[in-house]
Scaffold this motif. Sequence first.
Motif, PDB file in Angstrom:
ATOM      1  N   TRP A  59       2.680   9.287   7.343  1.00 40.03           N
ATOM      2  CA  TRP A  59       1.799   8.827   8.431  1.00 40.03           C
ATOM      3  C   TRP A  59       2.591   8.114   9.517  1.00 40.03           C
ATOM      4  N   ARG A  60       3.543   7.322   9.105  1.00 43.32           N
ATOM      5  CA  ARG A  60       4.386   6.625  10.082  1.00 43.32           C
ATOM      6  C   ARG A  60       5.138   7.643  10.941  1.00 43.32           C
ATOM      7  N   SER A  61       5.686   8.652  10.300  1.00 43.21           N
ATOM      8  CA  SER A  61       6.433   9.677  11.025  1.00 43.21           C
ATOM      9  C   SER A  61       5.536  10.430  11.999  1.00 43.21           C
ATOM     10  N   LEU A  62       4.370  10.825  11.548  1.00 46.88           N
ATOM     11  CA  LEU A  62       3.467  11.590  12.413  1.00 46.88           C
ATOM     12  C   LEU A  62       2.956  10.761  13.586  1.00 46.88           C
TER      13      LEU A  62
ATOM     14  N   LEU B 135      -3.360  17.482  10.399  1.00 52.08           N
ATOM     15  CA  LEU B 135      -2.092  18.063   9.963  1.00 52.08           C
ATOM     16  C   LEU B 135      -1.904  17.938   8.455  1.00 52.08           C
ATOM     17  N   ALA B 136      -2.166  16.755   7.909  1.00 53.65           N
ATOM     18  CA  ALA B 136      -2.005  16.544   6.465  1.00 53.65           C
ATOM     19  C   ALA B 136      -2.986  17.415   5.684  1.00 53.65           C
ATOM     20  N   SER B 137      -4.207  17.494   6.184  1.00 54.07           N
ATOM     21  CA  SER B 137      -5.208  18.335   5.525  1.00 54.07           C
ATOM     22  C   SER B 137      -4.794  19.803   5.549  1.00 54.07           C
TER      23      SER B 137
ATOM     24  N   GLY C 142       4.071  10.702  17.663  1.00 55.21           N
ATOM     25  CA  GLY C 142       3.175  10.434  18.772  1.00 55.21           C
ATOM     26  C   GLY C 142       1.816  11.098  18.679  1.00 55.21           C
ATOM     27  N   VAL C 143       1.424  11.542  17.473  1.00 54.84           N
ATOM     28  CA  VAL C 143       0.104  12.157  17.336  1.00 54.84           C
ATOM     29  C   VAL C 143      -0.929  11.077  17.020  1.00 54.84           C
ATOM     30  N   SER C 144      -2.176  11.358  17.289  1.00 54.93           N
ATOM     31  CA  SER C 144      -3.249  10.408  16.984  1.00 54.93           C
ATOM     32  C   SER C 144      -3.508  10.400  15.480  1.00 54.93           C
ATOM     33  N   ARG C 145      -4.232   9.396  15.019  1.00 55.37           N
ATOM     34  CA  ARG C 145      -4.589   9.361  13.600  1.00 55.37           C
ATOM     35  C   ARG C 145      -5.420  10.583  13.219  1.00 55.37           C
TER      36      ARG C 145
END
Length: 82
Positions: free
Chosen positions: A52-55, A69-71, A60-63
Amino acid sequence: LYRDRALVEPVDTQMRRSDEYLEEAARTLTAGERRRRVVTAAARHAVDFQTWRSLVRAGGVSRAQAVALASAMVLAAQGPLR
């Protein structure tokens, strides 16, 4: 905390509890999966703080985008991999 984990034993002890919680979350999310090893690896990565930190921070992506992306990664792991 991640930086100090190897240097400060109480931090490492607390972080191990967090690791166990995330491991259980990954197992729960992948219960009954036919491609358990691959799906579990994707789920572990999806619930990992560093992902999450990396993304969000570095990428620079939103939560919401990070969730998508993770899903997508976990869903892709459920399909055919060669």
